[in-house]
Design a protein around this motif. Structure first.
Motif, PDB file in Angstrom:
ATOM      1  N   ILE A  14      68.888  79.172  88.687  1.00 29.33           N
ATOM      2  CA  ILE A  14      67.851  80.109  88.233  1.00 29.33           C
ATOM      3  C   ILE A  14      66.803  80.197  89.334  1.00 29.33           C
ATOM      4  O   ILE A  14      66.179  79.196  89.687  1.00 29.33           O
ATOM      5  CB  ILE A  14      67.183  79.622  86.932  1.00 29.33           C
ATOM      6  CG1 ILE A  14      68.239  79.417  85.855  1.00 29.33           C
ATOM      7  CG2 ILE A  14      66.119  80.603  86.461  1.00 29.33           C
ATOM      8  CD1 ILE A  14      67.689  78.840  84.569  1.00 29.33           C
ATOM      9  N   CYS A  26      63.158  85.991  86.972  1.00 29.85           N
ATOM     10  CA  CYS A  26      64.061  85.143  87.742  1.00 29.85           C
ATOM     11  C   CYS A  26      65.355  85.901  88.003  1.00 29.85           C
ATOM     12  O   CYS A  26      65.725  86.801  87.258  1.00 29.85           O
ATOM     13  CB  CYS A  26      64.430  83.886  86.954  1.00 29.85           C
ATOM     14  SG  CYS A  26      63.043  82.820  86.584  1.00 29.85           S
ATOM     15  N   VAL A  72      69.245  85.003  88.014  1.00 28.74           N
ATOM     16  CA  VAL A  72      70.142  83.938  87.591  1.00 28.74           C
ATOM     17  C   VAL A  72      71.496  84.186  88.223  1.00 28.74           C
ATOM     18  O   VAL A  72      71.986  85.321  88.205  1.00 28.74           O
ATOM     19  CB  VAL A  72      70.289  83.924  86.054  1.00 28.74           C
ATOM     20  CG1 VAL A  72      71.203  82.795  85.623  1.00 28.74           C
ATOM     21  CG2 VAL A  72      68.934  83.770  85.402  1.00 28.74           C
ATOM     22  N   TYR A 130      62.932  83.994  82.482  1.00 29.50           N
ATOM     23  CA  TYR A 130      63.463  82.671  82.157  1.00 29.50           C
ATOM     24  C   TYR A 130      62.338  81.664  82.326  1.00 29.50           C
ATOM     25  O   TYR A 130      61.381  81.932  83.053  1.00 29.50           O
ATOM     26  CB  TYR A 130      64.632  82.331  83.081  1.00 29.50           C
ATOM     27  CG  TYR A 130      65.905  83.047  82.693  1.00 29.50           C
ATOM     28  CD1 TYR A 130      66.846  82.426  81.872  1.00 29.50           C
ATOM     29  CD2 TYR A 130      66.144  84.352  83.115  1.00 29.50           C
ATOM     30  CE1 TYR A 130      67.997  83.096  81.486  1.00 29.50           C
ATOM     31  CE2 TYR A 130      67.287  85.024  82.730  1.00 29.50           C
ATOM     32  CZ  TYR A 130      68.216  84.394  81.913  1.00 29.50           C
ATOM     33  OH  TYR A 130      69.332  85.056  81.523  1.00 29.50           O
ATOM     34  N   SER A 165      57.586  82.024  80.578  1.00 26.01           N
ATOM     35  CA  SER A 165      58.711  82.496  81.374  1.00 26.01           C
ATOM     36  C   SER A 165      58.223  83.504  82.400  1.00 26.01           C
ATOM     37  O   SER A 165      57.152  84.072  82.261  1.00 26.01           O
ATOM     38  CB  SER A 165      59.748  83.152  80.475  1.00 26.01           C
ATOM     39  OG  SER A 165      60.256  82.193  79.587  1.00 26.01           O
TER      40      SER A 165
END
Ligand code: SF4
Ligand code: SF4
Ligand code: SF4
Lengths: 189, 555
Positions: free
Chosen positions: B37, B101, B103, B89, B98
């Motif tokens: 991540i 991001c 991933v 995230y 959060s």
């Protein structure tokens, strides 16, 4: 002794004249009081104070036509700041003007229901709604002040006020719990 | 040669170090994980902007985020695989919130993208060199995460006298720089050479605290034969590794509030950053991994790991036999300056130097805060020479103006004040609180200013529209009775219309009632001429509005 008094007197006179001259010569144009009051108001432009916007309210306060406790979005913080500025005692918010709003909100238009009537555009005090007749409308979130003025005019009730989401950029550390007010003398004894 | 510094810095404390917890084993390279991540915001300044889309296959070291704005660096894939998602995230942040991001799912091949090495860096234009460092995604690896390429720029006129390499690592528990210096001294020194070349620095001081004898030895061996490079063993004291304190300790120069070491001809880089610069230039590899200390009583095998950026914390803890049942608190960074993590589902980022899984004994509950007794211990300990008790007072009173007069923003949040406070007051928490409140107030002010402008703008727009409407209606009304004037000769009417338009334009231009300077002090003759002209004008054009309306109507 006498010379000293005279000298100081002369100095006082000179500076007095200088200051007096400066006050006249460098006088600020416009009404600085209205500016100063306006600077303390939250600029939500919601009209809950009974005036069509923050600046008109500021003008009314400056003229002594309105009290300092009529702005619900500003709440107690604003009242205290105004009291400070004007050298008055703070007082609680006038309930006739509404409740203090703790949570910041923005308007959101449910775009599938919007009929494009433009009534909300006309209500928005800061032109934060985008749209044309018979076109779907949308709110520019960055510019919405959360004044709620667009909610009532909407004939199909498609405008909601939602709380402003906290993100990492706007997140704040919470205040730590206040320390005990007095050392625990009794329990120690 | 190892020397003791001749100077020292103000304040500071001596907390128990617990360094040997994690130095028993060599650096352990983490095996490839299935998922990474990568937060887009890993540095001070602007976040990177994704340049890949979901489903795309990327290679290890491929750029997946583009540096957006000046204070920003690129972001790279830590292994080969596919982009699984781009979205919010959990990230390692004191808020537990959060953030955006990228991933990615690893394909197991760990296949590198093409790397362009530049061993001939001495013949490369320094600005190009900086750009490579920026594109390699390198930020200060000491913990703050300031984009390194900016600190490779000596500025236009400044001559850099001293390049200080920071191998101090003064915070308890953290040993990642120590292990790096022990094991990869050659890489560090190669990186120092590049940084020195970019800055054209006269001399290099490599500062290491004297509680790291092995690191001192291995760096000394690596710099043998280098000219004007010197290891300085500094007596251990926290927070010596903080930039301004280190400069003070090594050179005796105190850096004023709001100034940078650069202003006194000094630049400070972390030793880990040097190793990253070496890889970027000599091997062409961007920053995709770093050394992280995993320590504390909450992991069974504390040690230093080399983890890829984006590895989920849970995986790293599991690799080190944790968290154990004793783990009470998970801290990113050290016990002094770190922050508690809300979740171990967040990944490690470029600035993650330490994961401290602390037991109850390691982070003792200090009991409730008591009132400040004004003992002054905090101001004696404050390395920034602030008055922590005053800052505390104003933070508690939420007096955000006063607290800035006491230089809140010079506070480096080192925690020395809270460490010595006999009343257990969580002083740093108060300062962090006050700082974020001040930033929020600034944002609020900006927003209010925008609203004020837009409100004024709307007000003028409404007035203008009203005036225009009124004018239109008047025109319509007038048209109904405007047979007469249109009978006048056409040229005459046209001229008058032009005159009227000019008059209006002029009026608009002179709106704030500025009288033309040439109408003052006129002679009687001039005055008379003007009056005559005015007279004629009035005769020829009884009502300008009517005339122009009529002439428009003619067409
Ligand atoms: S009540 Fe609304 S319009 Fe009135 S001053 Fe407050 S924010 Fe402005
Ligand atoms: S006031 Fe700030 S800089 Fe000073 S000791 Fe406390 S945390 Fe450190
Ligand atoms: S150390 Fe604690 S008790 Fe002493 S002056 Fe500072 S804040 Fe007050």
């Amino acid at each position: 002794m006498l010379t000293a008094i005279l000298a100081l007197g002369a100095l006082a006179l000179v500076f007095g004249l200088l200051l007096g001259f400066a006050a006249v010569r460098f006088k600020v144009e416009g009404d600085p009081l209205v500016e100063k009051i306006d600077a303390l108001l939250p600029q939500t432009q919601c009209g809950q104070c009974g005036f069509p916007g923050c600046r008109p309210y500021a003008t009314a306060i400056a003229k002594g036509e309105a009290d300092i406790n009529q702005c619900p979005p500003g709440g107690q913080t604003t009242i205290v700041a105004l009291a400070d500025l004007l050298g008055r005692d703070p007082k609680p918010l006038n309930p006739e003007n509404g409740q203090e709003k703790v949570e910041k909100t923005v308007a959101i238009i449910r775009e599938d229901i919007c009929i494009g009537c433009t009534l909300c555009i006309q209500a928005c005090p800061v032109d934060a709604i985008l749209g044309a007749p018979k076109q779907m409308h949308t709110v520019i979130e960055k510019e919405c002040t959360g004044c709620e003025l667009c909610v009532a005019p909407c004939p199909v009730e498609c405008i909601d006020m939602i709380p402003v989401k906290e993100d990492i950029g706007s997140w704040k550390w919470k205040a730590p719990p206040a320390p005990a007010t007095r050392p625990r003398a009794e329990s120690d004894a | 040669m190892s020397t003791r510094p001749l100077f020292s810095f103000f304040g500071g404390v001596h907390p128990p170090m617990h360094k040997d917890v994690s130095t028993g084993q060599p650096i352990d390279v983490m095996p490839l994980a299935e998922r990474y991540i990568l937060p887009l915001h890993q540095n001070i300044g602007q976040p990177a902007k994704p340049v890949v889309s979901v489903g795309e296959r990327v290679l290890k070291g491929q750029r997946i985020g583009h540096a957006e704005g000046y204070v920003s660096v690129a972001l790279h894939a830590p292994t080969s695989g596919t982009i699984a998602d781009i979205g919010a995230y959990p990230v390692p942040h004191p808020s537990g919130l959060s953030d955006n991001c990228i991933v990615m799912t690893a394909d197991g091949a760990d296949e590198w993208t093409e790397c362009v090495a530049l061993p001939d860096y001495e013949n490369i234009n320094p600005s190009h060199l900086r750009n490579i460092v920026r594109e390699a995604g390198i930020v200060g690896l000491g913990g703050a995460g300031f984009p390194s390429f900016i600190k490779l720029n000596p500025g236009t006129h400044k001559k850099i006298d001293t390049l200080i390499m920071n191998g101090i690592e003064c915070e308890p528990y953290i040993t990642c720089d120590d292990m790096l210096m022990r094991e990869r001294a050659a890489e560090i020194v190669a990186g120092i050479r590049i940084i020195r070349h970019a800055l054209q620095a006269n001399r290099v001081l490599i500062a290491i605290e004297d509680n790291k004898p092995q690191a001192i030895k291995s760096i000394e061996e690596a710099i043998r034969g280098e000219s004007a490079m010197e290891v300085v063993a500094c007596p251990t004291r926290y927070p010596q590794g903080s930039e301004k304190q280190l400069v003070e300790a090594l050179t005796g120069k105190e850096i004023p509030s709001e100034a940078l070491p650069l202003h006194v001809g000094i630049v400070v880089h972390n030793v880990g950053t040097a190793a990253a610069v070496y890889r970027a230039i000599m091997l062409g590899e961007p920053l995709t991994s770093r050394i992280i200390t995993v320590t504390g009583g909450g992991v069974a095998q504390p040690r230093n790991v080399e983890a890829r950026i984006g590895t989920v914390i849970e995986d790293i803890l599991a690799h080190c036999g944790g968290p154990t049942a004793e783990t009470r608190k998970l801290i990113m960074g050290g016990p002094m300056m770190g922050f508690a993590l809300h979740s171990d589902r967040a990944p490690v980022v470029k600035t993650t130097n330490c994961l401290l899984a602390a037991t109850a004994e390691e982070i003792p509950d200090r009991g409730p805060a008591l009132p400040c007794i004004r003992c002054g211990a905090c101001s004696d300990a404050c390395p920034a020479r602030l008055l922590p008790q005053q800052l505390f007072w104003y933070a508690q009173a939420k007096d955000l103006d006063k607290i800035q007069e006491y230089n809140l923003f010079d506070c480096i949040e080192c925690g020395c004040c809270a460490y010595v406070c006999p009343s257990n007051i969580p002083l740093v928490h108060y300062y962090r609180f006050a700082k974020t409140e001040i930033w929020a107030r600034e944002r609020e002010k900006e927003k209010a200013e925008l609203a004020r402008q837009r409100f004024d703008f709307r007000q003028t727009r409404l007035e203008r529209e009203k005036a225009e409407r009124a004018a239109r209606h008047k025109k319509k009304r007038d048209e109904l009775h405007s047979e007469e004037p249109s009978a006048a000769p056409a040229t005459e009417t046209k001229k008058a219309a032009i005159l009227a338009a000019m008059e209006r334009a002029k009026k608009k231009k002179d709106a704030p009632r500025i009288t033309p300077a040439n109408t003052e002090a006129l002679t009687p003759q001039q005055q008379q001429m003007i009056e005559e002209v005015e007279q004629r004008r009035r005769q020829s054009r009884p009502n300008p509005e009517q005339q122009s309306a009529a002439s428009n109507g003619d067409k």
